[in-house]
Write an enzyme that holds these catalytic residues in place. Structure first.
Site, PDB file in Angstrom:
ATOM      1  N   ASP A 110     -26.932  32.519  17.822  1.00 10.23           N
ATOM      2  CA  ASP A 110     -26.403  31.156  17.732  1.00 10.23           C
ATOM      3  C   ASP A 110     -24.883  31.179  17.639  1.00 10.23           C
ATOM      4  O   ASP A 110     -24.284  32.176  17.210  1.00 10.23           O
ATOM      5  CB  ASP A 110     -26.975  30.448  16.506  1.00 10.23           C
ATOM      6  CG  ASP A 110     -28.479  30.230  16.612  1.00 10.23           C
ATOM      7  OD1 ASP A 110     -29.001  30.311  17.734  1.00 10.23           O
ATOM      8  OD2 ASP A 110     -29.108  29.990  15.570  1.00 10.23           O
ATOM      9  N   ILE A 111     -24.262  30.077  17.986  1.00  8.04           N
ATOM     10  CA  ILE A 111     -22.807  30.019  18.004  1.00  8.04           C
ATOM     11  C   ILE A 111     -22.198  30.308  16.631  1.00  8.04           C
ATOM     12  O   ILE A 111     -21.098  30.862  16.531  1.00  8.04           O
ATOM     13  CB  ILE A 111     -22.333  28.643  18.536  1.00  8.04           C
ATOM     14  CG1 ILE A 111     -20.818  28.670  18.813  1.00  8.04           C
ATOM     15  CG2 ILE A 111     -22.717  27.517  17.581  1.00  8.04           C
ATOM     16  CD1 ILE A 111     -20.310  27.462  19.571  1.00  8.04           C
TER      17      ILE A 111
END
Length: 247
Positions: A110-111
């Site tokens: 995930d970012i």
């Protein structure tokens, strides 16, 4: 002779794989006389070359060749695990020393997640590492908010049911200290680690991947830094015996 014939590829394919442009751009370079093979300007973009024996130059600079590349990245927050994105910086943009133009991240973080990310152009290896059937362990460190239930370790080991009804494979949960845990999983469902803790009434505030199979994040790499894998690391990934280790 047979080995040389097998190694032959088209010039435009070679330059595209090495990240020097698209096929149409390479054709334009050839037309302008910018490309030489063994010191001679070429006039055909589809010329067959041996990238391991012939010297290919673009604007007088030699174009190095690599059949496969493997990089370990300590992914920082704020960067997306993709090859292209119109909004955020991508992990492939961090690998400034790559020879090839077709490397990609093996799986996604995930970012806002940090840690180990493998980038390569080896599609077969990527498939084996990501397939749930191969049972390759992925280990994460997490900081969480909320109180874990007393049976959290057992529930993870049995396979959790997420809020949408999805059942996860068995996982190993280790409680390091209050609010800090280590989780080992063998799959990579969308936001899986975060959703697993949500299913137990907690929220992940920080997440970092520590390892994937035999590949362990190099502690010398700061977030955003990378290095090529060693030959031993590549051999370990290619030869890891999956499906035998118990979570």
């Amino acid at each position: 002779m047979a080995e040389r014939k097998k190694a032959m590829i088209r010039l435009d394919k070679f330059l595209t794989e090495m990240g020097r442009g698209t096929r149409s751009q390479v054709k334009e370079m050839v037309r302008k006389g910018r490309i030489t093979v063994n010191g001679q300007a070429v006039r055909q973009a589809d010329l067959k070359i041996n990238p391991e024996a012939d010297q290919i130059c673009l604007d007088g600079a030699a174009v190095a060749y690599a059949r496969t590349e493997y990089y370990m990245l300590n992914k920082p927050q704020g960067v997306v695990s993709a090859t292209e994105d119109g909004r955020y910086q991508t992990v492939t943009e961090l690998i400034t020393g790559a020879l090839r133009g077709d490397i990609f991240p093996v799986g996604r973080l995930d970012i806002d997640t940090e840690g180990l990310l493998l980038l390569t152009n080896d599609g077969s290896l990527a498939h084996n590492l990501l397939s749930p059937r191969k049972h390759v362990d992925k280990v994460y460190f997490a900081r969480i908010e909320g109180q874990l239930p007393e049976d959290a370790v057992g529930r993870a080991a049995a396979g959790l049911v997420l809020e949408d009804g999805t059942k996860t494979l068995p996982a190993r949960l280790e409680i390091l200290e209050p609010g800090q845990v280590r989780l080992t999983i063998r799959e990579g469902k969308f936001h899986q680690v975060k959703r697993m803790f949500e299913a137990m009434g907690c929220r992940v505030t920080y997440l970092k991947r520590l390892s994937m199979g035999p590949l362990v994040l190099d502690p010398a790499l700061a977030p955003g830094e990378y290095r090529p894998l060693t030959e031993q690391e590549i051999q370990d990934l290619q030869g890891c015996q999956t499906g035998q280790k118990q979570v």
